[in-house]
Design a protein around this motif. Structure first.
Motif, PDB file in Angstrom:
ATOM      1  N   ILE A   1      -6.044  10.826  -0.900  1.00 37.22           N
ATOM      2  CA  ILE A   1      -5.109  11.813  -1.418  1.00 37.22           C
ATOM      3  C   ILE A   1      -5.053  12.964  -0.425  1.00 37.22           C
ATOM      4  O   ILE A   1      -6.093  13.529  -0.058  1.00 37.22           O
ATOM      5  CB  ILE A   1      -5.539  12.339  -2.799  1.00 37.22           C
ATOM      6  N   LEU A   2      -3.852  13.281   0.028  1.00 34.83           N
ATOM      7  CA  LEU A   2      -3.631  14.444   0.892  1.00 34.83           C
ATOM      8  C   LEU A   2      -2.920  15.493   0.055  1.00 34.83           C
ATOM      9  O   LEU A   2      -1.783  15.291  -0.374  1.00 34.83           O
ATOM     10  CB  LEU A   2      -2.794  14.070   2.105  1.00 34.83           C
TER      11      LEU A   2
ATOM     12  N   ASP B   1     -13.139   9.284  -7.446  1.00 35.43           N
ATOM     13  CA  ASP B   1     -13.607   8.250  -6.532  1.00 35.43           C
ATOM     14  C   ASP B   1     -12.661   8.011  -5.359  1.00 35.43           C
ATOM     15  O   ASP B   1     -12.910   7.130  -4.532  1.00 35.43           O
ATOM     16  CB  ASP B   1     -13.826   6.940  -7.289  1.00 35.43           C
ATOM     17  N   ILE B   2     -11.576   8.760  -5.282  1.00 32.72           N
ATOM     18  CA  ILE B   2     -10.640   8.656  -4.170  1.00 32.72           C
ATOM     19  C   ILE B   2     -10.866   9.845  -3.248  1.00 32.72           C
ATOM     20  O   ILE B   2     -10.852  10.994  -3.704  1.00 32.72           O
ATOM     21  CB  ILE B   2      -9.179   8.638  -4.665  1.00 32.72           C
ATOM     22  N   PRO B   3     -11.086   9.630  -1.960  1.00 32.17           N
ATOM     23  CA  PRO B   3     -11.287  10.761  -1.040  1.00 32.17           C
ATOM     24  C   PRO B   3     -10.082  11.705  -1.051  1.00 32.17           C
ATOM     25  O   PRO B   3      -8.928  11.266  -1.183  1.00 32.17           O
ATOM     26  CB  PRO B   3     -11.453  10.089   0.321  1.00 32.17           C
ATOM     27  N   VAL B   4     -10.373  12.995  -0.916  1.00 31.49           N
ATOM     28  CA  VAL B   4      -9.332  14.030  -0.922  1.00 31.49           C
ATOM     29  C   VAL B   4      -9.456  14.883   0.336  1.00 31.49           C
ATOM     30  O   VAL B   4     -10.548  15.324   0.692  1.00 31.49           O
ATOM     31  CB  VAL B   4      -9.421  14.937  -2.171  1.00 31.49           C
ATOM     32  N   ILE B   5      -8.333  15.078   0.995  1.00 35.29           N
ATOM     33  CA  ILE B   5      -8.229  16.001   2.118  1.00 35.29           C
ATOM     34  C   ILE B   5      -7.177  17.040   1.758  1.00 35.29           C
ATOM     35  O   ILE B   5      -6.127  16.706   1.207  1.00 35.29           O
ATOM     36  CB  ILE B   5      -7.808  15.270   3.412  1.00 35.29           C
ATOM     37  N   GLN B   6      -7.452  18.300   2.042  1.00 39.15           N
ATOM     38  CA  GLN B   6      -6.441  19.343   1.864  1.00 39.15           C
ATOM     39  C   GLN B   6      -5.829  19.713   3.202  1.00 39.15           C
ATOM     40  O   GLN B   6      -6.514  19.748   4.239  1.00 39.15           O
ATOM     41  CB  GLN B   6      -7.052  20.602   1.221  1.00 39.15           C
ATOM     42  N   LEU B   7      -4.537  19.983   3.161  1.00 37.53           N
ATOM     43  CA  LEU B   7      -3.797  20.481   4.316  1.00 37.53           C
ATOM     44  C   LEU B   7      -3.404  21.921   4.040  1.00 37.53           C
ATOM     45  O   LEU B   7      -2.799  22.213   3.004  1.00 37.53           O
ATOM     46  CB  LEU B   7      -2.547  19.630   4.558  1.00 37.53           C
ATOM     47  N   SER B   8      -3.757  22.819   4.937  1.00 39.73           N
ATOM     48  CA  SER B   8      -3.411  24.230   4.752  1.00 39.73           C
ATOM     49  C   SER B   8      -1.967  24.486   5.174  1.00 39.73           C
ATOM     50  O   SER B   8      -1.285  23.613   5.727  1.00 39.73           O
ATOM     51  CB  SER B   8      -4.349  25.117   5.567  1.00 39.73           C
ATOM     52  N   MET B   9      -1.500  25.701   4.917  1.00 36.86           N
ATOM     53  CA  MET B   9      -0.148  26.107   5.301  1.00 36.86           C
ATOM     54  C   MET B   9      -0.221  27.399   6.107  1.00 36.86           C
ATOM     55  O   MET B   9      -0.991  28.308   5.769  1.00 36.86           O
ATOM     56  CB  MET B   9       0.722  26.336   4.062  1.00 36.86           C
TER      57      MET B   9
ATOM     58  N   LEU C   1      -1.612   9.029  -0.735  1.00 32.88           N
ATOM     59  CA  LEU C   1      -0.830   9.686  -1.779  1.00 32.88           C
ATOM     60  C   LEU C   1      -0.691  11.155  -1.410  1.00 32.88           C
ATOM     61  O   LEU C   1      -1.691  11.872  -1.272  1.00 32.88           O
ATOM     62  CB  LEU C   1      -1.516   9.557  -3.138  1.00 32.88           C
ATOM     63  N   ILE C   2       0.534  11.609  -1.214  1.00 38.20           N
ATOM     64  CA  ILE C   2       0.795  13.001  -0.848  1.00 38.20           C
ATOM     65  C   ILE C   2       1.092  13.793  -2.110  1.00 38.20           C
ATOM     66  O   ILE C   2       1.970  13.419  -2.898  1.00 38.20           O
ATOM     67  CB  ILE C   2       1.960  13.088   0.154  1.00 38.20           C
TER      68      ILE C   2
ATOM     69  N   SER D   1       0.794  -1.221   0.000  1.00 36.54           N
ATOM     70  CA  SER D   1       0.000   0.000   0.000  1.00 36.54           C
ATOM     71  C   SER D   1       0.832   1.280   0.000  1.00 36.54           C
ATOM     72  O   SER D   1       0.278   2.363  -0.094  1.00 36.54           O
ATOM     73  CB  SER D   1      -0.934   0.009   1.223  1.00 36.54           C
ATOM     74  N   ARG D   2       2.159   1.186   0.141  1.00 34.87           N
ATOM     75  CA  ARG D   2       2.988   2.384   0.203  1.00 34.87           C
ATOM     76  C   ARG D   2       2.822   3.204  -1.069  1.00 34.87           C
ATOM     77  O   ARG D   2       2.949   2.699  -2.182  1.00 34.87           O
ATOM     78  CB  ARG D   2       4.450   2.020   0.408  1.00 34.87           C
ATOM     79  N   GLN D   3       2.553   4.487  -0.883  1.00 37.34           N
ATOM     80  CA  GLN D   3       2.243   5.362  -2.004  1.00 37.34           C
ATOM     81  C   GLN D   3       3.411   6.288  -2.337  1.00 37.34           C
ATOM     82  O   GLN D   3       4.233   6.598  -1.480  1.00 37.34           O
ATOM     83  CB  GLN D   3       1.004   6.193  -1.674  1.00 37.34           C
ATOM     84  N   PRO D   4       3.459   6.746  -3.587  1.00 37.23           N
ATOM     85  CA  PRO D   4       4.478   7.724  -3.977  1.00 37.23           C
ATOM     86  C   PRO D   4       4.187   9.100  -3.375  1.00 37.23           C
ATOM     87  O   PRO D   4       3.187   9.307  -2.683  1.00 37.23           O
ATOM     88  CB  PRO D   4       4.366   7.772  -5.506  1.00 37.23           C
ATOM     89  N   VAL D   5       5.085  10.020  -3.654  1.00 48.55           N
ATOM     90  CA  VAL D   5       4.905  11.429  -3.318  1.00 48.55           C
ATOM     91  C   VAL D   5       5.025  12.219  -4.613  1.00 48.55           C
ATOM     92  O   VAL D   5       5.894  11.951  -5.446  1.00 48.55           O
ATOM     93  CB  VAL D   5       5.974  11.912  -2.318  1.00 48.55           C
ATOM     94  N   LEU D   6       4.140  13.202  -4.760  1.00 48.71           N
ATOM     95  CA  LEU D   6       4.148  14.042  -5.955  1.00 48.71           C
ATOM     96  C   LEU D   6       4.341  15.499  -5.585  1.00 48.71           C
ATOM     97  O   LEU D   6       3.788  15.976  -4.593  1.00 48.71           O
ATOM     98  CB  LEU D   6       2.819  13.931  -6.703  1.00 48.71           C
ATOM     99  N   PHE D   7       5.129  16.204  -6.390  1.00 47.08           N
ATOM    100  CA  PHE D   7       5.050  17.663  -6.415  1.00 47.08           C
ATOM    101  C   PHE D   7       4.664  18.039  -7.832  1.00 47.08           C
ATOM    102  O   PHE D   7       5.333  17.637  -8.794  1.00 47.08           O
ATOM    103  CB  PHE D   7       6.360  18.350  -6.042  1.00 47.08           C
TER     104      PHE D   7
END
Length: 276
Positions: free
Chosen positions: A53-54, A141-149, A174-175, A11-17
């Protein structure tokens, strides 16, 4: 401390910028968007697609750090002067309030060591999030959460939050950091080709790419040491900060693969990266 799900080896996911650039990239058939679509197909074909997705977007700035925690995040059109077709866009991905609460317990705000705050209605998904996620995951179809700064805090603290996010990858998260390595709207030239850019933009992009390739994350947080070049690349640095979250969530043994290397308007770097 609760976890999102029992960790699984697959289940380990990549990181994207992702360099998101103009909001019009969300609907125009251009090279940037086509690359997002191709990448999304690759991610969806993996044995274990993301459970969550975060997204850390340049466009949600708060006092302290917060997570969206509503069942259905609204699509935010935080721009002006664009065609109606862009305002008509919706990204109906579900939220994940329970998972937001779990993440808030696992991550602490630098300095005050409090859990991340929960926003259950004010925000949603701004265009820094949905403009790139919709081409990558059009089914929504993938839940999304946003993180503020918290823009008031020094870059090193944003990097520190990113390092705390690393553990979430083993829980199927997935970050995605969404901003731009170079972002100066004041100097944009709309007639510039994708390979054309100011010398200072090319220099900042080159140095940043070198830090990313070598894993020099502390140097990324010290970007203002580049003086006038950094000031031109980021008159304000909210579009740079998401890169620190992504780089912080990466392991020492992971190297980035770059994509969408190029510029929009001579002063917006579209350079993007994927790790893992």
């Amino acid at each position: 401390m609760t976890q999102i799900d029992p960790p699984q080896a697959t289940s380990r996911q990549p990181v994207l910028f992702v360099g998101h650039g103009s909001p019009m990239n969300a609907i125009e058939d251009n090279a940037w968007r086509r690359q997002w679509q191709d990448l999304g197909r690759q991610l969806r074909s993996r044995p274990a697609k993301p459970r969550l997705i975060l997204c850390i977007s340049a466009h949600w700035l708060t006092n302290g750090w917060a997570l969206t925690a509503m069942d259905v995040p609204r699509t935010i059109h935080d721009f002006g002067g664009f065609p109606q077709a862009l305002f008509d866009q919706r990204y109906p991905a579900p939220g994940a309030p329970a998972l937001a609460r779990s993440i808030s317990e696992q991550v602490r705000q630098p300095g005050i060591q409090e859990p991340l705050w929960l926003d259950d209605g004010e925000w949603g998904l701004d265009h820094g999030a949905w403009s790139v996620l919709k081409p990558m995951f059009p089914e929504a179809d993938i839940p999304v959460i946003q993180l503020s700064m918290d823009y008031r805090r020094p870059p090193a603290e944003h990097l520190a939050v990113g390092r705390q996010l690393a553990a979430l990858r083993d829980q199927g998260v997935l970050i995605v950091g969404s901003g731009n390595v170079v972002h100066n709207l004041r100097t944009m030239r709309r007639d510039a080709a994708d390979h054309q850019a100011y010398e200072w933009a090319i220099e900042f992009d080159r140095v940043t790419a070198g830090h990313l390739a070598a894993g020099r994350t502390d140097a990324l947080a010290d970007f203002q040491q580049m003086g006038a070049v950094a000031q031109m690349a980021h008159p304000t640095w909210e579009h740079y900060l998401p890169l620190l979250y992504a780089a912080g969530a990466v392991g020492d043994d992971e190297t980035p693969t770059f994509f969408n290397e190029g510029f929009q308007g001579a002063s917006i770097s579209m350079r993007s990266a994927i790790w893992g």
